[in-house]
Design a protein around this motif. Structure first.
Motif, PDB file in Angstrom:
ATOM      1  N   TYR A  93       0.819  -1.209   0.000  1.00 37.73           N
ATOM      2  CA  TYR A  93       0.000   0.000   0.000  1.00 37.73           C
ATOM      3  C   TYR A  93       0.849   1.254   0.000  1.00 37.73           C
ATOM      4  O   TYR A  93       1.986   1.266   0.485  1.00 37.73           O
ATOM      5  CB  TYR A  93      -0.869   0.049   1.263  1.00 37.73           C
ATOM      6  N   ILE A  94       0.243   2.334  -0.511  1.00 41.62           N
ATOM      7  CA  ILE A  94       0.684   3.670  -0.168  1.00 41.62           C
ATOM      8  C   ILE A  94      -0.337   4.230   0.819  1.00 41.62           C
ATOM      9  O   ILE A  94      -1.466   3.732   0.908  1.00 41.62           O
ATOM     10  CB  ILE A  94       0.817   4.592  -1.399  1.00 41.62           C
ATOM     11  N   CYS A  95       0.052   5.258   1.571  1.00 40.50           N
ATOM     12  CA  CYS A  95      -0.859   5.876   2.531  1.00 40.50           C
ATOM     13  C   CYS A  95      -1.042   7.342   2.151  1.00 40.50           C
ATOM     14  O   CYS A  95      -0.077   8.111   2.141  1.00 40.50           O
ATOM     15  CB  CYS A  95      -0.316   5.760   3.955  1.00 40.50           C
ATOM     16  N   SER A 116       5.557  -3.857   7.107  1.00 41.21           N
ATOM     17  CA  SER A 116       5.760  -4.752   5.968  1.00 41.21           C
ATOM     18  C   SER A 116       4.887  -4.454   4.757  1.00 41.21           C
ATOM     19  O   SER A 116       5.222  -4.865   3.645  1.00 41.21           O
ATOM     20  CB  SER A 116       5.515  -6.210   6.400  1.00 41.21           C
ATOM     21  N   GLN A 117       3.765  -3.728   4.938  1.00 44.18           N
ATOM     22  CA  GLN A 117       2.838  -3.562   3.819  1.00 44.18           C
ATOM     23  C   GLN A 117       2.599  -2.107   3.411  1.00 44.18           C
ATOM     24  O   GLN A 117       2.015  -1.865   2.362  1.00 44.18           O
ATOM     25  CB  GLN A 117       1.491  -4.224   4.146  1.00 44.18           C
ATOM     26  N   VAL A 118       3.020  -1.159   4.225  1.00 45.19           N
ATOM     27  CA  VAL A 118       2.851   0.254   3.865  1.00 45.19           C
ATOM     28  C   VAL A 118       4.194   0.772   3.353  1.00 45.19           C
ATOM     29  O   VAL A 118       5.154   0.888   4.107  1.00 45.19           O
ATOM     30  CB  VAL A 118       2.358   1.087   5.062  1.00 45.19           C
ATOM     31  N   ARG A 119       4.236   1.089   2.062  1.00 49.26           N
ATOM     32  CA  ARG A 119       5.509   1.394   1.413  1.00 49.26           C
ATOM     33  C   ARG A 119       5.864   2.869   1.444  1.00 49.26           C
ATOM     34  O   ARG A 119       7.053   3.225   1.424  1.00 49.26           O
ATOM     35  CB  ARG A 119       5.436   0.926  -0.045  1.00 49.26           C
ATOM     36  N   ALA A 120       4.867   3.753   1.427  1.00 51.33           N
ATOM     37  CA  ALA A 120       5.163   5.179   1.289  1.00 51.33           C
ATOM     38  C   ALA A 120       3.997   6.005   1.806  1.00 51.33           C
ATOM     39  O   ALA A 120       2.846   5.560   1.800  1.00 51.33           O
ATOM     40  CB  ALA A 120       5.437   5.526  -0.167  1.00 51.33           C
ATOM     41  N   TYR A 121       4.312   7.216   2.245  1.00 51.11           N
ATOM     42  CA  TYR A 121       3.304   8.213   2.594  1.00 51.11           C
ATOM     43  C   TYR A 121       3.249   9.282   1.505  1.00 51.11           C
ATOM     44  O   TYR A 121       4.291   9.707   0.980  1.00 51.11           O
ATOM     45  CB  TYR A 121       3.650   8.903   3.918  1.00 51.11           C
ATOM     46  N   PHE A 122       2.042   9.725   1.200  1.00 47.23           N
ATOM     47  CA  PHE A 122       1.828  10.894   0.351  1.00 47.23           C
ATOM     48  C   PHE A 122       1.063  11.908   1.200  1.00 47.23           C
ATOM     49  O   PHE A 122      -0.103  11.692   1.535  1.00 47.23           O
ATOM     50  CB  PHE A 122       1.036  10.523  -0.901  1.00 47.23           C
ATOM     51  N   ILE A 123       1.719  12.988   1.559  1.00 46.49           N
ATOM     52  CA  ILE A 123       1.146  13.949   2.493  1.00 46.49           C
ATOM     53  C   ILE A 123       0.650  15.175   1.726  1.00 46.49           C
ATOM     54  O   ILE A 123       1.423  15.837   1.027  1.00 46.49           O
ATOM     55  CB  ILE A 123       2.167  14.364   3.558  1.00 46.49           C
ATOM     56  N   ALA A 173       9.374   5.929   1.904  1.00 42.28           N
ATOM     57  CA  ALA A 173       9.463   7.160   1.142  1.00 42.28           C
ATOM     58  C   ALA A 173       8.373   8.112   1.611  1.00 42.28           C
ATOM     59  O   ALA A 173       7.253   7.694   1.928  1.00 42.28           O
ATOM     60  CB  ALA A 173       9.317   6.874  -0.346  1.00 42.28           C
ATOM     61  N   LEU A 174       8.705   9.389   1.649  1.00 46.10           N
ATOM     62  CA  LEU A 174       7.774  10.420   2.095  1.00 46.10           C
ATOM     63  C   LEU A 174       7.618  11.412   0.942  1.00 46.10           C
ATOM     64  O   LEU A 174       8.498  12.231   0.680  1.00 46.10           O
ATOM     65  CB  LEU A 174       8.331  11.110   3.343  1.00 46.10           C
ATOM     66  N   TYR A 175       6.480  11.302   0.235  1.00 47.56           N
ATOM     67  CA  TYR A 175       6.237  12.095  -0.958  1.00 47.56           C
ATOM     68  C   TYR A 175       5.374  13.313  -0.639  1.00 47.56           C
ATOM     69  O   TYR A 175       4.491  13.261   0.216  1.00 47.56           O
ATOM     70  CB  TYR A 175       5.500  11.259  -2.018  1.00 47.56           C
ATOM     71  N   GLY A 176       5.605  14.385  -1.377  1.00 50.86           N
ATOM     72  CA  GLY A 176       4.781  15.575  -1.258  1.00 50.86           C
ATOM     73  C   GLY A 176       5.373  16.694  -2.079  1.00 50.86           C
ATOM     74  O   GLY A 176       6.507  16.613  -2.563  1.00 50.86           O
ATOM     75  N   LEU A 177       4.587  17.754  -2.255  1.00 56.00           N
ATOM     76  CA  LEU A 177       5.132  18.945  -2.889  1.00 56.00           C
ATOM     77  C   LEU A 177       6.181  19.567  -1.962  1.00 56.00           C
ATOM     78  O   LEU A 177       6.119  19.383  -0.741  1.00 56.00           O
ATOM     79  CB  LEU A 177       4.014  19.930  -3.198  1.00 56.00           C
TER      80      LEU A 177
END
Length: 319
Positions: free
Chosen positions: A57-59, A88-95, A117-121
């Motif tokens: 998943y992504i979150c 084990s199942q959450v791969r990245a955050y998109f904030i 990984a922590l994604y965002g603008l």
């Protein structure tokens, strides 16, 4: 031989499940970890998302994480322990933006989380780095900023409107800037899997009140996808009922303003394009009878014929 037979049966079952899901046209699986717009710290904005049939998943946002995972385990969505699922199942955050009701769970669980990984603008990641992961508010669990940087989270700044592939998940995500109580900022994430899309919006107010055209620009980007019937759904906030005055919205939507904005998208894609499209209502403020009033007002104002859905914590949604 028994082990090989079990493995073969498991693979055949998985193929049947994915085939059935493809036939049913279900592309995305969403597990709400939190759905409310503040106040209830055990139920704040966070949504797990994966391609249907996948396991990783992504979150989208991270307001409530562990409490939401525990609710999902209680509802038999996941086996085991919340910490194991998170690791084990959450791969990245998109904030979408760094307000506490969108990052609190991510921050609190950082000490026991796995590398992500922590994604965002850039505006969002910069605030997380400067205001939270700074050894004053919280330890620096990221890979840049005030030393020592522990390197658990990798900052992944996104460029507006540019698709970012997510390795091994068969997903691409594009970020679009929003206004949230101008001059505050937020983000919409457009998630693509194969030829299907899902649009998730962080907190935002209507263009008419925010003093810009960010939503208009987002609708212009999304309208060809909607017109081609590739958009599986929209996740968008409606924080307050219509009784909330415009000057007290603080960068949020009401049923009236939501339908006003969706009408712009409908006109761009062609009248009637939104009919039957799932629209998931997020970020309802848990005050008094807000939710009941919002549901009634949305139903009454739904001239576009969208399919209104109201996510509940730990209840799986497939689109």
């Amino acid at each position: 031989m028994k082990n090989w037979y079990k493995l073969l049966c498991g693979l055949l079952l998985a193929i049947q499940v994915v085939s059935a899901q493809t036939k049913n046209g279900k592309t995305f699986t969403i597990i709400p970890l939190g759905v409310k717009g503040g106040l209830d710290e055990s139920n704040l904005s966070a949504y797990l998302l994966k391609p249907t049939g996948g396991t990783q998943y992504i979150c989208l946002d991270g307001g409530t994480v562990r409490a939401g995972l525990q609710q999902a385990i209680t509802h038999h969505v996941f086996p085991g322990r919340a910490s194991d699922v998170l690791k084990s199942q959450v791969r990245a955050y998109f904030i979408s933006h760094p307000h506490l009701d969108h990052v609190e769970g991510m921050l609190q669980n950082a000490p026991d989380d796995s590398a992500k990984a922590l994604y965002g603008l850039p505006f969002c990641l910069n605030i997380i780095q400067d205001k939270y992961f700074n050894w004053k508010s919280w330890g620096n669990f990221a890979d840049a900023g005030d030393p020592p940087a522990l390197g658990k989270f990798r900052y992944m700044p996104m460029d507006s409107g540019v698709a970012t592939p997510i390795a091994d998940l068969d997903l691409e995500v594009s970020a679009y800037p929003l206004r949230h109580s101008a001059p505050g900022q937020s983000t919409a994430f457009l998630v693509k899997h194969q030829s299907s899309y899902l649009l998730y919006l962080g907190d935002t107010g209507p263009d008419a009140l925010e003093g810009g055209n960010n939503l208009r620009q987002l609708w212009e980007a999304v309208s060809p996808i909607l017109k081609a019937r590739q958009l599986k759904g929209i996740m968008i906030e409606t924080s307050f009922p219509n009784e909330q005055s415009d000057h007290a919205l603080y960068g949020h939507l009401t049923p009236h303003w939501l339908m006003t904005e969706l009408a712009v998208l409908d006109s761009l894609a062609g009248p009637g394009s939104l009919k039957g499209l799932p629209v998931l209502i997020t970020h309802i403020k848990p005050v008094g009878n807000n939710e009941a009033r919002i549901k009634v007002q949305l139903a009454k104002g739904n001239a576009l014929g969208v399919k209104l859905l109201f996510p509940q914590q730990a209840q799986v949604i497939t689109l």
